[in-house]
Motif scaffolding. Sequence first.
Motif, PDB file in Angstrom:
ATOM      1  N   PRO A 108       0.889  -1.305  -0.108  1.00 52.27           N
ATOM      2  CA  PRO A 108       0.100  -0.075  -0.129  1.00 52.27           C
ATOM      3  C   PRO A 108       0.817   1.318   0.110  1.00 52.27           C
ATOM      4  O   PRO A 108       0.422   2.564  -0.744  1.00 52.27           O
ATOM      5  CB  PRO A 108      -0.921  -0.036   1.220  1.00 52.27           C
ATOM      6  CG  PRO A 108      -1.052  -1.532   1.683  1.00 52.27           C
ATOM      7  CD  PRO A 108       0.464  -2.030   1.125  1.00 52.27           C
ATOM      8  N   LYS A 111       2.094   1.885  -3.579  1.00 56.16           N
ATOM      9  CA  LYS A 111       1.135   2.391  -4.377  1.00 56.16           C
ATOM     10  C   LYS A 111       0.989   3.826  -4.011  1.00 56.16           C
ATOM     11  O   LYS A 111       0.593   4.885  -4.951  1.00 56.16           O
ATOM     12  CB  LYS A 111      -0.180   1.638  -4.077  1.00 56.16           C
ATOM     13  CG  LYS A 111      -1.292   1.989  -4.854  1.00 56.16           C
ATOM     14  CD  LYS A 111      -2.770   1.345  -4.544  1.00 56.16           C
ATOM     15  CE  LYS A 111      -2.155  -0.283  -4.716  1.00 56.16           C
ATOM     16  NZ  LYS A 111      -3.667  -1.025  -4.606  1.00 56.16           N
ATOM     17  N   MET A 112       0.776   4.330  -2.655  1.00 60.56           N
ATOM     18  CA  MET A 112       0.546   5.605  -2.288  1.00 60.56           C
ATOM     19  C   MET A 112       1.626   6.695  -2.905  1.00 60.56           C
ATOM     20  O   MET A 112       1.364   7.712  -3.329  1.00 60.56           O
ATOM     21  CB  MET A 112       0.684   5.711  -0.585  1.00 60.56           C
ATOM     22  CG  MET A 112       0.081   7.007  -0.039  1.00 60.56           C
ATOM     23  SD  MET A 112       0.101   6.974   1.580  1.00 60.56           S
ATOM     24  CE  MET A 112      -0.621   5.400   2.140  1.00 60.56           C
ATOM     25  N   HIS A 115       1.406   8.442  -5.957  1.00 63.59           N
ATOM     26  CA  HIS A 115       0.248   9.563  -6.133  1.00 63.59           C
ATOM     27  C   HIS A 115       0.392  10.603  -5.267  1.00 63.59           C
ATOM     28  O   HIS A 115      -0.055  11.748  -5.699  1.00 63.59           O
ATOM     29  CB  HIS A 115      -1.228   8.918  -5.612  1.00 63.59           C
ATOM     30  CG  HIS A 115      -1.539   7.710  -6.738  1.00 63.59           C
ATOM     31  ND1 HIS A 115      -2.237   7.896  -7.998  1.00 63.59           N
ATOM     32  CD2 HIS A 115      -1.261   6.463  -6.575  1.00 63.59           C
ATOM     33  CE1 HIS A 115      -2.475   6.804  -8.317  1.00 63.59           C
ATOM     34  NE2 HIS A 115      -1.903   5.949  -7.606  1.00 63.59           N
ATOM     35  N   TYR A 116       1.112  10.547  -4.146  1.00 62.17           N
ATOM     36  CA  TYR A 116       1.591  11.586  -3.218  1.00 62.17           C
ATOM     37  C   TYR A 116       3.067  11.589  -2.862  1.00 62.17           C
ATOM     38  O   TYR A 116       3.749  10.752  -2.948  1.00 62.17           O
ATOM     39  CB  TYR A 116       0.674  11.539  -2.077  1.00 62.17           C
ATOM     40  CG  TYR A 116      -0.929  11.417  -2.121  1.00 62.17           C
ATOM     41  CD1 TYR A 116      -1.193  12.663  -2.188  1.00 62.17           C
ATOM     42  CD2 TYR A 116      -1.594  10.405  -2.480  1.00 62.17           C
ATOM     43  CE1 TYR A 116      -2.878  12.952  -2.325  1.00 62.17           C
ATOM     44  CE2 TYR A 116      -2.869  10.655  -2.686  1.00 62.17           C
ATOM     45  CZ  TYR A 116      -3.467  11.650  -2.567  1.00 62.17           C
ATOM     46  OH  TYR A 116      -4.852  11.887  -2.622  1.00 62.17           O
ATOM     47  N   ASP A 218      -4.207   0.188   3.494  1.00 65.73           N
ATOM     48  CA  ASP A 218      -5.242  -0.069   2.508  1.00 65.73           C
ATOM     49  C   ASP A 218      -6.510   1.092   2.853  1.00 65.73           C
ATOM     50  O   ASP A 218      -6.983   1.744   1.766  1.00 65.73           O
ATOM     51  CB  ASP A 218      -5.870  -1.270   2.401  1.00 65.73           C
ATOM     52  CG  ASP A 218      -4.753  -2.339   1.770  1.00 65.73           C
ATOM     53  OD1 ASP A 218      -4.128  -2.040   0.639  1.00 65.73           O
ATOM     54  OD2 ASP A 218      -4.402  -3.581   2.028  1.00 65.73           O
ATOM     55  N   ASN A 221      -5.385   4.338   1.722  1.00 59.49           N
ATOM     56  CA  ASN A 221      -5.269   4.597   0.463  1.00 59.49           C
ATOM     57  C   ASN A 221      -6.668   4.811  -0.206  1.00 59.49           C
ATOM     58  O   ASN A 221      -7.084   5.648  -0.990  1.00 59.49           O
ATOM     59  CB  ASN A 221      -4.730   3.518  -0.242  1.00 59.49           C
ATOM     60  CG  ASN A 221      -3.370   3.519  -0.310  1.00 59.49           C
ATOM     61  OD1 ASN A 221      -2.437   4.606  -0.279  1.00 59.49           O
ATOM     62  ND2 ASN A 221      -2.501   2.579  -0.663  1.00 59.49           N
ATOM     63  N   THR A 222      -7.649   4.283   0.498  1.00 63.34           N
ATOM     64  CA  THR A 222      -9.271   4.439   0.184  1.00 63.34           C
ATOM     65  C   THR A 222      -9.671   6.041   0.599  1.00 63.34           C
ATOM     66  O   THR A 222     -10.283   6.708  -0.408  1.00 63.34           O
ATOM     67  CB  THR A 222     -10.100   3.402   0.931  1.00 63.34           C
ATOM     68  OG1 THR A 222      -9.932   2.255   0.410  1.00 63.34           O
ATOM     69  CG2 THR A 222     -11.335   3.768   0.628  1.00 63.34           C
ATOM     70  N   ILE A 226      -7.015   6.502  -3.675  1.00 64.39           N
ATOM     71  CA  ILE A 226      -6.173   5.639  -4.402  1.00 64.39           C
ATOM     72  C   ILE A 226      -6.951   4.188  -4.701  1.00 64.39           C
ATOM     73  O   ILE A 226      -7.395   3.575  -3.786  1.00 64.39           O
ATOM     74  CB  ILE A 226      -4.895   5.541  -3.683  1.00 64.39           C
ATOM     75  CG1 ILE A 226      -4.134   6.661  -3.637  1.00 64.39           C
ATOM     76  CG2 ILE A 226      -3.880   4.527  -4.529  1.00 64.39           C
ATOM     77  CD1 ILE A 226      -2.891   6.837  -2.812  1.00 64.39           C
TER      78      ILE A 226
END
Length: 226
Positions: A108, A111-112, A115-116, A218, A221-222, A226
């Motif tokens: 997670p 993945k984050m 985007h950031y 997770d 992220n929601t 994301i």
Amino acid sequence: MAIPSLQFRPKYVSFDCYGTLIEYPITPITYELVGDQIPAEQWDQFVREFRGYRYDQVRGEYYPYEQVLQDSFERVCRKWGVKAAPDAGKRFADGVRSWGPHPDVVEPLKKMAEHYKLVILSNADDSFLAESVPKLGADFHAVLTAEQAGYYKPRYAAFEYMLEKLGASPEDFVHVASHTRYDHQSMHDMGFRNLVLLDRGYDPVTHGYDYVTVKSLDDLNTMLGI
């Protein structure tokens, strides 16, 4: 429970490191050091008080984290009338350097980071983070420490250092930590409002500091869309 969505896009998602991203299983080492000197029925109380002394020990100016661990351990042992090992700080510090991420962190977080801009503000020395951050497997925009700031959290100066270093203001952040006393309480007082408690059972979930509680990255992220 539904995870709320953010109504804005932060410039930074900032994190506490130890306990939040990296595991912090200090209790087994504590037991190795004191063992049967503490009656079994009083063990949980000793552990809680040691945690409290670690918090109290960092509310002055910065000095090396290994010595913080030694000094706070000596204080709790003195209160309980047990002998503190002279190498306790080193043994704790070696443990901190060896520990890895919580199981729910690496994917997670990676993945984050796509985007950031991710930031760490950690209550440790640079040398600890140099070993721990690579284990997280994500790109960080900045890794900031108590050693760099000259102060530990919960001192305001630690958070002021983050703001100054990034040329940012409190509204630029979503900040994530598992420790309300070290992070959320001071940050709320300083005007940070986008605060997230990643609940790992360290602190009770309370009201009054305007933080959102999540159980995993997770979930975070929601919340971040994301």
